[in-house]
Design an enzyme around this catalytic site. Structure first.
Site, mmCIF file in Angstrom:
data_model
loop_
_atom_site.group_PDB
_atom_site.id
_atom_site.type_symbol
_atom_site.label_atom_id
_atom_site.label_comp_id
_atom_site.label_asym_id
_atom_site.label_seq_id
_atom_site.Cartn_x
_atom_site.Cartn_y
_atom_site.Cartn_z
ATOM 1 N N LYS A 13 -24.117 72.683 -41.145
ATOM 2 C CA LYS A 13 -24.168 71.547 -42.084
ATOM 3 C C LYS A 13 -25.616 71.219 -42.465
ATOM 4 C CE LYS A 13 -22.098 68.711 -39.122
ATOM 5 N NZ LYS A 13 -21.870 69.604 -37.973
ATOM 6 N N ARG A 88 -16.755 61.033 -39.692
ATOM 7 C CA ARG A 88 -16.216 61.835 -38.585
ATOM 8 C C ARG A 88 -14.953 61.255 -37.994
ATOM 9 N NH1 ARG A 88 -20.782 65.090 -35.379
ATOM 10 N NH2 ARG A 88 -22.445 64.663 -36.841
ATOM 11 N N ARG A 127 -30.470 77.426 -30.002
ATOM 12 C CA ARG A 127 -31.321 76.332 -30.488
ATOM 13 C C ARG A 127 -31.893 75.529 -29.317
ATOM 14 N NH1 ARG A 127 -28.764 72.083 -34.516
ATOM 15 N NH2 ARG A 127 -27.764 71.403 -32.596
ATOM 16 N N ARG A 133 -32.908 70.032 -28.038
ATOM 17 C CA ARG A 133 -32.131 68.827 -28.382
ATOM 18 C C ARG A 133 -31.316 68.408 -27.169
ATOM 19 N NH1 ARG A 133 -28.595 68.626 -33.925
ATOM 20 N NH2 ARG A 133 -26.941 67.759 -32.639
ATOM 21 N N ARG A 144 -18.716 67.891 -27.492
ATOM 22 C CA ARG A 144 -18.836 67.782 -28.957
ATOM 23 C C ARG A 144 -17.728 68.577 -29.651
ATOM 24 N NH1 ARG A 144 -24.763 69.838 -29.190
ATOM 25 N NH2 ARG A 144 -24.652 69.773 -31.466
HETATM 26 P P1 AP5 Z 1 -27.159 73.525 -38.000
HETATM 27 O O1 AP5 Z 1 -27.417 73.752 -39.423
HETATM 28 O O2 AP5 Z 1 -28.048 72.601 -37.255
HETATM 29 O O3 AP5 Z 1 -25.634 73.102 -37.805
HETATM 30 P P2 AP5 Z 1 -24.995 71.648 -37.845
HETATM 31 O O4 AP5 Z 1 -23.604 71.821 -38.323
HETATM 32 O O5 AP5 Z 1 -25.888 70.718 -38.586
HETATM 33 O O6 AP5 Z 1 -24.985 71.361 -36.278
HETATM 34 P P3 AP5 Z 1 -25.405 70.075 -35.443
HETATM 35 O O7 AP5 Z 1 -25.680 70.526 -34.064
HETATM 36 O O8 AP5 Z 1 -26.459 69.290 -36.149
HETATM 37 O O9 AP5 Z 1 -24.036 69.324 -35.516
HETATM 38 P P4 AP5 Z 1 -23.523 68.063 -34.793
HETATM 39 O O10 AP5 Z 1 -22.447 67.658 -35.710
HETATM 40 O O11 AP5 Z 1 -23.171 68.304 -33.386
HETATM 41 O O12 AP5 Z 1 -24.804 67.107 -34.724
HETATM 42 P P5 AP5 Z 1 -25.280 65.823 -35.525
HETATM 43 O O13 AP5 Z 1 -26.736 65.813 -35.512
HETATM 44 O O14 AP5 Z 1 -24.581 65.718 -36.811
HETATM 45 O O15 AP5 Z 1 -27.143 74.954 -37.276
HETATM 46 C C1 AP5 Z 1 -27.064 75.038 -35.868
HETATM 47 C C2 AP5 Z 1 -27.949 76.195 -35.371
HETATM 48 O O16 AP5 Z 1 -27.446 77.410 -35.894
HETATM 49 C C3 AP5 Z 1 -29.405 76.095 -35.857
HETATM 50 O O17 AP5 Z 1 -30.263 76.561 -34.861
HETATM 51 C C4 AP5 Z 1 -29.438 77.005 -37.098
HETATM 52 O O18 AP5 Z 1 -30.705 77.566 -37.317
HETATM 53 C C5 AP5 Z 1 -28.415 78.060 -36.705
HETATM 54 N N1 AP5 Z 1 -27.693 78.611 -37.875
HETATM 55 C C6 AP5 Z 1 -27.265 77.940 -38.982
HETATM 56 N N2 AP5 Z 1 -26.640 78.772 -39.837
HETATM 57 C C7 AP5 Z 1 -26.650 79.997 -39.257
HETATM 58 C C8 AP5 Z 1 -26.162 81.284 -39.650
HETATM 59 N N3 AP5 Z 1 -25.530 81.472 -40.820
HETATM 60 N N4 AP5 Z 1 -26.352 82.323 -38.805
HETATM 61 C C9 AP5 Z 1 -26.994 82.141 -37.608
HETATM 62 N N5 AP5 Z 1 -27.499 80.965 -37.179
HETATM 63 C C10 AP5 Z 1 -27.320 79.891 -38.001
HETATM 64 O O19 AP5 Z 1 -24.762 64.656 -34.578
HETATM 65 C C11 AP5 Z 1 -25.290 64.475 -33.296
HETATM 66 C C12 AP5 Z 1 -24.636 63.309 -32.597
HETATM 67 O O20 AP5 Z 1 -24.920 62.104 -33.319
HETATM 68 C C13 AP5 Z 1 -23.115 63.342 -32.498
HETATM 69 O O21 AP5 Z 1 -22.665 64.095 -31.391
HETATM 70 C C14 AP5 Z 1 -22.796 61.866 -32.359
HETATM 71 O O22 AP5 Z 1 -23.067 61.403 -31.064
HETATM 72 C C15 AP5 Z 1 -23.804 61.233 -33.312
HETATM 73 N N6 AP5 Z 1 -23.264 61.129 -34.681
HETATM 74 C C16 AP5 Z 1 -23.750 61.759 -35.785
HETATM 75 N N7 AP5 Z 1 -23.009 61.439 -36.853
HETATM 76 C C17 AP5 Z 1 -22.038 60.601 -36.410
HETATM 77 C C18 AP5 Z 1 -20.946 59.952 -37.052
HETATM 78 N N8 AP5 Z 1 -20.696 60.072 -38.359
HETATM 79 N N9 AP5 Z 1 -20.139 59.165 -36.279
HETATM 80 C C19 AP5 Z 1 -20.372 58.983 -34.974
HETATM 81 N N10 AP5 Z 1 -21.387 59.596 -34.296
HETATM 82 C C20 AP5 Z 1 -22.206 60.396 -35.027
HETATM 83 MG MG MG Z 2 -26.943 68.967 -38.076
#
Ligand code: AP5
Ligand code: MG
Length: 188
Positions: A13, A88, A127, A133, A144
């Protein structure tokens, strides 16, 4: 253009948001990034969110809904935005519907990045070595994944009923995924 990026942790994402914002002249709004900054700044919201984030569970709806409500009315959102990781839960999706209506906006596409769980886990563990992280450890990653399946995946039906979901294969190189994304949302 208003886009929602949905997908399990590690599905791309954030990566894909960054790759298309300039081309579309829109901004990325990542609730995860906003919360991580609040945590790093040790604000009251950040300190409250920390325990949920580190455990791999969701921060309460009212906190993230409040963040989005304030953020989407800022000037830089006038040309459009990507919501990366919001909504979410059904409660968040319902609150978003109200906000969109109040601001005379509409969701154009809900993009779902489909990636098998094994690859997701491999990406997040890689990562962890690079970025450290606090939720990229095996225990939080598993939590997660479970949270995504239980609370967020049902939202696909919520939006499918409205014909908004563009499900794309999130595997392959980042460039390949961007190609599929562009095609799915009708940009070249
Ligand atoms: P990346 O692009 O970072 O993927 P992502 O989908 O953004 O993954 P996240 O880990 O950020 O998702 P998340 O939903 O757990 O975390 P968030 O910060 O939103 O890619 C991941 C890795 O893969 C990177 O190293 C990248 O380089 C690599 N990669 C990407 N594409 C690739 C490819 N094609 N091939 C190979 N490698 C690749 O949320 C964190 C926390 O915040 C949640 O757990 C929750 O506690 C809270 N939170 C956030 N939003 C909410 C909400 N709306 N409601 C409640 N709590 C929330
Ligand atoms: Mg992300």
């Amino acid at each position: 253009m208003v886009l929602l990026f949905m997908g399990a942790p590690g599905s791309g994402k954030g990566t894909q948001s960054e790759r298309v914002v300039d081309k579309l002249s829109i901004v990325q709004i990542s609730t995860g990034e906003i919360l991580r900054k609040a945590k790093a700044d040790a604000t009251p919201m950040g300190l409250e969110a920390k325990k949920f984030m580190d455990a791999g569970t969701l921060v309460p709806d009212e906190v993230v809904i409040g963040i989005i409500k304030e953020r989407i009315v800022e000037d830089d959102c006038k040309g459009g935005f990507i919501l990366d990781g919001f909504p979410r839960t059904v409660g968040q999706a319902e609150a978003l519907d109200i906000m969109m209506k109040e601001n005379d906006l509409a969701i154009d596409h809900v993009v779902y990045f489909d990636v098998p769980e094994k690859e997701l886990v491999d990406r997040l563990l890689s990562r962890a070595k690079l970025e450290g992280r606090s939720d990229d450890n095996m225990e939080a990653i598993q939590k997660r994944m479970v949270t995504f399946k239980k609370d967020t995946e049902p939202l696909l039906d919520y939006y499918k009923n409205r014909g908004l979901v563009r499900s794309i294969d999130g595997t392959g190189t980042m460039v390949q995924v961007t190609g599929r994304l562009n095609e799915a949302i009708g940009i070249s």
